[in-house]
Design an enzyme around this catalytic site. Structure first.
Site, PDB file in Angstrom:
ATOM      1  N   GLY A   1       0.822  -1.216   0.000  1.00  0.00           N
ATOM      2  CA  GLY A   1       0.000   0.000   0.000  1.00  0.00           C
ATOM      3  C   GLY A   1       0.848   1.253   0.000  1.00  0.00           C
TER       4      GLY A   1
ATOM      5  CG  HIS B   1       3.254   0.741  -5.403  1.00  0.00           C
ATOM      6  ND1 HIS B   1       3.360   1.836  -4.576  1.00  0.00           N
ATOM      7  CD2 HIS B   1       3.929  -0.254  -4.777  1.00  0.00           C
ATOM      8  CE1 HIS B   1       4.059   1.510  -3.500  1.00  0.00           C
ATOM      9  NE2 HIS B   1       4.419   0.249  -3.599  1.00  0.00           N
TER      10      HIS B   1
ATOM     11  CD  GLN C   1       7.891  -7.235   3.883  1.00  0.00           C
ATOM     12  OE1 GLN C   1       7.153  -8.091   3.378  1.00  0.00           O
ATOM     13  NE2 GLN C   1       8.408  -6.261   3.153  1.00  0.00           N
TER      14      GLN C   1
ATOM     15  CD  GLN D   1      10.482  -7.546  -2.461  1.00  0.00           C
ATOM     16  OE1 GLN D   1      10.457  -7.237  -1.279  1.00  0.00           O
ATOM     17  NE2 GLN D   1       9.700  -6.965  -3.350  1.00  0.00           N
TER      18      GLN D   1
ATOM     19  CB  SER E   1      10.635   4.817  -1.636  1.00  0.00           C
ATOM     20  OG  SER E   1      10.447   4.216  -0.362  1.00  0.00           O
ATOM     21  CB  SER E   2       5.747   3.630   0.656  1.00  0.00           C
ATOM     22  OG  SER E   2       5.200   2.929  -0.441  1.00  0.00           O
TER      23      SER E   2
HETATM   24  P1  AMP Z   1       6.188  -2.260  -1.578  1.00  0.00           P
HETATM   25  O1  AMP Z   1       4.785  -1.738  -1.478  1.00  0.00           O
HETATM   26  O2  AMP Z   1       7.234  -1.275  -1.173  1.00  0.00           O
HETATM   27  O3  AMP Z   1       6.344  -3.619  -0.951  1.00  0.00           O
HETATM   28  O4  AMP Z   1       6.443  -2.484  -3.118  1.00  0.00           O
HETATM   29  C1  AMP Z   1       5.588  -3.265  -3.908  1.00  0.00           C
HETATM   30  C2  AMP Z   1       6.210  -3.465  -5.266  1.00  0.00           C
HETATM   31  O5  AMP Z   1       6.418  -2.192  -5.884  1.00  0.00           O
HETATM   32  C3  AMP Z   1       7.588  -4.135  -5.197  1.00  0.00           C
HETATM   33  O6  AMP Z   1       7.688  -5.073  -6.257  1.00  0.00           O
HETATM   34  C4  AMP Z   1       8.539  -2.976  -5.389  1.00  0.00           C
HETATM   35  O7  AMP Z   1       9.772  -3.350  -5.938  1.00  0.00           O
HETATM   36  C5  AMP Z   1       7.742  -2.098  -6.344  1.00  0.00           C
HETATM   37  N1  AMP Z   1       8.227  -0.721  -6.314  1.00  0.00           N
HETATM   38  C6  AMP Z   1       8.406   0.072  -5.225  1.00  0.00           C
HETATM   39  N2  AMP Z   1       8.919   1.267  -5.577  1.00  0.00           N
HETATM   40  C7  AMP Z   1       9.085   1.228  -6.931  1.00  0.00           C
HETATM   41  C8  AMP Z   1       9.592   2.146  -7.899  1.00  0.00           C
HETATM   42  N3  AMP Z   1      10.040   3.352  -7.564  1.00  0.00           N
HETATM   43  N4  AMP Z   1       9.602   1.765  -9.190  1.00  0.00           N
HETATM   44  C9  AMP Z   1       9.158   0.534  -9.554  1.00  0.00           C
HETATM   45  N5  AMP Z   1       8.672  -0.373  -8.699  1.00  0.00           N
HETATM   46  C10 AMP Z   1       8.636  -0.037  -7.406  1.00  0.00           C
END
Ligand code: AMP
Length: 285
Positions: free
Chosen positions: A37, A43, A67, A159, A191-192
């Site tokens: 989220g 995303h 995690q 990951q 990034s979140s």
């Molecule tokens: P997360 O919500 O942080 O667990 O990320 C979910 C998915 O989104 C994961 O596969 C991340 O690698 C991908 N993701 C997060 N940030 C980015 C980004 N800036 N560009 C592309 N994919 C991303």
């Protein structure tokens, strides 16, 4: 199960499995994007790609406790289902799996997955247990959503390699797709956790992507001694006053093994802690 516009929101494991079974019974393929989220363009880029690749698109939103380390940001991680749904609605997702922690980890849960070697270096060294939690939840989500295709970002490069290895080692019938990092115009990887940064930290955080670009540039100009390349990146981090560096390393793009000479396809990865956020970034040579 509830509906938001045309998106089904599924809370229970059994309901998600039943929905996936029905979809597959109709001969459709499922493509899946797991997230925690706090959605951003990174995303959304995965979701758009997922839409191109499958008939029925499932996104999961689950902040996975296993995690996170004991002193990490599990509690403060942004949770905003309504805001997330608004962003997703425009893309045309079919279902959002949004389980409660107890639904995924009922009392007495004790089975975990570990990808023994790939989980060791880089983030694994600085976040003990992190990838055990990631691999476990992703395998669970695969067993619940039953995707034909699952889409991940290269933002979390280690990951992605771990998930590919798990899928291969455990003979899972899911195709893993990795997609490029989406960045702000000035280079900061979305990034979140960027939401935690103060204005001053946001500026300093640019040092991460800049250090990667500097290393890549020097490699493209012909320098391949890793002992020469890494200090070039380090000096950029120093300039940006990024002091708590977990790592800045160049490793094999698939095995993540250490080496002396860099070659095309290797990965340059960085992780650093600013006051309020731990940030990661990477680039391929
Ligand atoms: P997360 O919500 O942080 O667990 O990320 C979910 C998915 O989104 C994961 O596969 C991340 O690698 C991908 N993701 C997060 N940030 C980015 C980004 N800036 N560009 C592309 N994919 C991303």
């Amino acid at each position: 199960m509830t509906d938001s516009k045309s998106i089904k929101i599924v809370y229970k494991v059994k309901d998600m499995q039943a929905l996936s079974n029905n979809v597959k019974g109709e001969g459709k393929t499922i493509s899946f994007v797991p997230t925690m989220g706090a959605l951003h363009e990174g995303h959304l880029s995965l979701m758009r790609a997922a839409k191109q690749k499958g008939d029925f698109i499932v996104v999961s939103i689950f902040v996975n406790p296993t995690q996170f380390g004991p002193n990490e940001d599990f509690e403060k991680y942004t949770r905003d289902l309504e805001g997330d749904l608004k962003k997703i609605e425009l893309i045309g997702i079919d279902a959002v799996f949004f389980p409660d922690v107890n639904e995924i980890y009922p009392q007495g849960f004790e089975t975990y997955v570990e990808v023994e070697q790939l989980q060791k270096p880089l983030c694994g060294q600085h976040r003990p247990g992190h990838f055990k939690g990631v691999a476990t939840v992703v395998l669970k989500l695969f067993n619940i959503v039953k995707p034909d295709i699952a889409v991940f970002g290269e933002k979390d490069y280690q990951q992605l390699q771990i998930i590919k290895k798990m899928v291969s080692d455990l003979h899972l019938e899911v195709e893993i797709v990795g997609l490029p990092i989406i960045r702000e115009e000035d280079g900061l990887a979305l990034s979140s956790r960027n939401a935690y940064l103060s204005d001053e930290e946001r500026k300093r955080a640019l040092g991460l992507s800049k250090s990667l670009r500097e290393i890549k540039k020097s490699f493209d100009e012909g320098i391949n001694e890793i002992s020469e390349l890494v200090p070039l990146g380090r000096s950029i981090l120093d300039e940006a006053k990024i002091e708590e560096i977990d790592y800045l390393e160049i490793r094999d793009g698939q095995t993540l093994e250490q080496k002396k000479l860099a070659k095309k396809g290797d990965i340059v990865a960085v992780a650093a802690r600013l006051q309020n956020a731990r940030l990661i970034d990477n680039t391929k040579l």
